[in-house]
Design a protein around this motif. Structure first.
Motif, PDB file in Angstrom:
ATOM      1  N   PRO A  33      -8.134   0.920   7.664  1.00 23.02           N
ATOM      2  CA  PRO A  33      -7.525   0.773   6.345  1.00 23.02           C
ATOM      3  C   PRO A  33      -8.519   1.118   5.225  1.00 23.02           C
ATOM      4  O   PRO A  33      -9.694   0.762   5.291  1.00 23.02           O
ATOM      5  CB  PRO A  33      -7.131  -0.699   6.285  1.00 23.02           C
ATOM      6  CG  PRO A  33      -6.919  -1.074   7.713  1.00 23.02           C
ATOM      7  CD  PRO A  33      -7.956  -0.279   8.476  1.00 23.02           C
ATOM      8  N   GLY A  34      -8.013   1.829   4.226  1.00 22.61           N
ATOM      9  CA  GLY A  34      -8.835   2.209   3.081  1.00 22.61           C
ATOM     10  C   GLY A  34      -9.594   3.510   3.260  1.00 22.61           C
ATOM     11  O   GLY A  34     -10.254   3.968   2.329  1.00 22.61           O
ATOM     12  N   THR A  35      -9.518   4.125   4.440  1.00 23.80           N
ATOM     13  CA  THR A  35     -10.214   5.389   4.669  1.00 23.80           C
ATOM     14  C   THR A  35      -9.596   6.488   3.804  1.00 23.80           C
ATOM     15  O   THR A  35      -8.394   6.712   3.864  1.00 23.80           O
ATOM     16  CB  THR A  35     -10.121   5.813   6.160  1.00 23.80           C
ATOM     17  OG1 THR A  35     -10.708   4.795   6.966  1.00 23.80           O
ATOM     18  CG2 THR A  35     -10.822   7.138   6.405  1.00 23.80           C
ATOM     19  N   ASP A  52       0.804  -1.230   0.000  1.00 21.44           N
ATOM     20  CA  ASP A  52       0.000   0.000   0.000  1.00 21.44           C
ATOM     21  C   ASP A  52       0.835   1.278   0.000  1.00 21.44           C
ATOM     22  O   ASP A  52       0.316   2.353  -0.302  1.00 21.44           O
ATOM     23  CB  ASP A  52      -0.950   0.013   1.198  1.00 21.44           C
ATOM     24  CG  ASP A  52      -2.005  -1.071   1.108  1.00 21.44           C
ATOM     25  OD1 ASP A  52      -2.209  -1.627   0.006  1.00 21.44           O
ATOM     26  OD2 ASP A  52      -2.616  -1.381   2.147  1.00 21.44           O
ATOM     27  N   GLU A  59      -3.314  -0.444   4.587  1.00 22.78           N
ATOM     28  CA  GLU A  59      -3.588  -1.642   5.372  1.00 22.78           C
ATOM     29  C   GLU A  59      -2.287  -2.408   5.615  1.00 22.78           C
ATOM     30  O   GLU A  59      -2.053  -2.933   6.686  1.00 22.78           O
ATOM     31  CB  GLU A  59      -4.583  -2.540   4.650  1.00 22.78           C
ATOM     32  CG  GLU A  59      -4.910  -3.808   5.401  1.00 22.78           C
ATOM     33  CD  GLU A  59      -6.019  -4.603   4.759  1.00 22.78           C
ATOM     34  OE1 GLU A  59      -6.779  -5.232   5.507  1.00 22.78           O
ATOM     35  OE2 GLU A  59      -6.146  -4.591   3.522  1.00 22.78           O
ATOM     36  N   SER A 109      -3.133  -3.868  -1.202  1.00 20.92           N
ATOM     37  CA  SER A 109      -4.045  -4.738  -0.456  1.00 20.92           C
ATOM     38  C   SER A 109      -5.433  -4.635  -1.083  1.00 20.92           C
ATOM     39  O   SER A 109      -5.747  -3.648  -1.757  1.00 20.92           O
ATOM     40  CB  SER A 109      -4.096  -4.330   1.020  1.00 20.92           C
ATOM     41  OG  SER A 109      -4.720  -3.060   1.145  1.00 20.92           O
ATOM     42  N   GLU A 110      -6.258  -5.633  -0.865  1.00 17.68           N
ATOM     43  CA  GLU A 110      -7.616  -5.617  -1.434  1.00 17.68           C
ATOM     44  C   GLU A 110      -8.402  -4.400  -0.953  1.00 17.68           C
ATOM     45  O   GLU A 110      -9.140  -3.788  -1.719  1.00 17.68           O
ATOM     46  CB  GLU A 110      -8.364  -6.903  -1.069  1.00 17.68           C
ATOM     47  CG  GLU A 110      -7.875  -8.110  -1.818  1.00 17.68           C
ATOM     48  CD  GLU A 110      -8.680  -9.360  -1.475  1.00 17.68           C
ATOM     49  OE1 GLU A 110      -9.852  -9.241  -1.053  1.00 17.68           O
ATOM     50  OE2 GLU A 110      -8.121 -10.461  -1.637  1.00 17.68           O
ATOM     51  N   THR A 111      -8.238  -4.049   0.312  1.00 19.63           N
ATOM     52  CA  THR A 111      -8.971  -2.918   0.885  1.00 19.63           C
ATOM     53  C   THR A 111      -8.602  -1.616   0.197  1.00 19.63           C
ATOM     54  O   THR A 111      -9.468  -0.823  -0.181  1.00 19.63           O
ATOM     55  CB  THR A 111      -8.678  -2.811   2.394  1.00 19.63           C
ATOM     56  OG1 THR A 111      -9.021  -4.043   3.015  1.00 19.63           O
ATOM     57  CG2 THR A 111      -9.450  -1.680   3.035  1.00 19.63           C
ATOM     58  N   VAL A 112      -7.304  -1.371   0.028  1.00 17.96           N
ATOM     59  CA  VAL A 112      -6.844  -0.131  -0.607  1.00 17.96           C
ATOM     60  C   VAL A 112      -7.174  -0.154  -2.099  1.00 17.96           C
ATOM     61  O   VAL A 112      -7.612   0.852  -2.663  1.00 17.96           O
ATOM     62  CB  VAL A 112      -5.345   0.104  -0.317  1.00 17.96           C
ATOM     63  CG1 VAL A 112      -4.777   1.207  -1.180  1.00 17.96           C
ATOM     64  CG2 VAL A 112      -5.161   0.425   1.167  1.00 17.96           C
ATOM     65  N   GLU A 113      -7.001  -1.286  -2.734  1.00 21.46           N
ATOM     66  CA  GLU A 113      -7.353  -1.416  -4.159  1.00 21.46           C
ATOM     67  C   GLU A 113      -8.814  -1.044  -4.384  1.00 21.46           C
ATOM     68  O   GLU A 113      -9.144  -0.325  -5.331  1.00 21.46           O
ATOM     69  CB  GLU A 113      -7.091  -2.851  -4.632  1.00 21.46           C
ATOM     70  CG  GLU A 113      -7.435  -3.099  -6.081  1.00 21.46           C
ATOM     71  CD  GLU A 113      -6.536  -2.365  -7.062  1.00 21.46           C
ATOM     72  OE1 GLU A 113      -7.090  -1.813  -8.049  1.00 21.46           O
ATOM     73  OE2 GLU A 113      -5.323  -2.329  -6.874  1.00 21.46           O
ATOM     74  N   ALA A 114      -9.691  -1.506  -3.495  1.00 20.95           N
ATOM     75  CA  ALA A 114     -11.123  -1.205  -3.628  1.00 20.95           C
ATOM     76  C   ALA A 114     -11.411   0.287  -3.480  1.00 20.95           C
ATOM     77  O   ALA A 114     -12.412   0.787  -3.990  1.00 20.95           O
ATOM     78  CB  ALA A 114     -11.918  -1.998  -2.592  1.00 20.95           C
ATOM     79  N   GLY A 115     -10.531   1.021  -2.803  1.00 22.29           N
ATOM     80  CA  GLY A 115     -10.732   2.458  -2.604  1.00 22.29           C
ATOM     81  C   GLY A 115     -10.175   3.348  -3.705  1.00 22.29           C
ATOM     82  O   GLY A 115     -10.401   4.560  -3.687  1.00 22.29           O
TER      83      GLY A 115
END
Length: 163
Positions: free
Chosen positions: A70-72, A15, A121, A130-136
């Protein structure tokens, strides 16, 4: 008007590479006017002095460690920008802080600076977000477009221009 959208970060640390990965996608999603220059700053430092000198606006995209989930998505501007550089997330911030401080000393700092990013994350070794950051990423790119709009640079989605 001279505007730079600068992606910062180390793409070898999951990330931490957010800024670079986001600006790679920006011109694929939005049609940008010629006044907007996209720069992959990676982990650069003083070699960016000339690129950032005398800008009307600098929009930096980076991972921002702010103690949020994470991802905020996070936006820093005004007095929050120097605070960002005091809480180091990675070595590249030292170089960029030096560049901005040097430009300030020379009276050639960007007239407006904003930092847009997300809470990371993971900072583990790896080239994928990371999946969380990618989604954002779509929301982060919308934030960049909104920031450009506040500067009078209205950008359209690529699909809207083709229509």
């Amino acid at each position: 008007m001279r505007i730079v959208v600068l992606g910062a970060g180390n793409i070898l640390l999951t990330d931490e590479g957010l800024g670079v990965r986001a600006i790679e996608r920006l011109p694929l999603i939005y049609c940008l006017p010629p006044a907007i220059r996209i720069i992959d700053g990676g982990t650069s430092g003083m070699e960016m002095l000339e690129d950032l000198e005398g800008l009307d606006a600098l929009i930096m995209v980076d991972a921002i460690r702010a103690g949020k989930p994470p991802g905020t998505p996070i936006r820093l501007a005004g007095d929050a920008v120097p605070v960002f550089f005091r809480s180091k997330l990675s070595p590249h911030q030292i170089g960029l802080a030096d560049v901005l401080a040097t430009l300030e000393l020379l009276g050639r700092a960007p007239r407006y600076t904003a930092i847009l990013g997300m809470q990371p994350e993971s900072l583990a070794l790896g080239m994928e977000l990371s999946e969380t950051v990618e989604a954002g990423i779509p929301e982060l790119l919308r934030m960049v477009a909104d920031e450009l709009a506040t500067l009078g640079m209205h950008v359209l989605p690529v699909t809207a221009e083709a229509a």
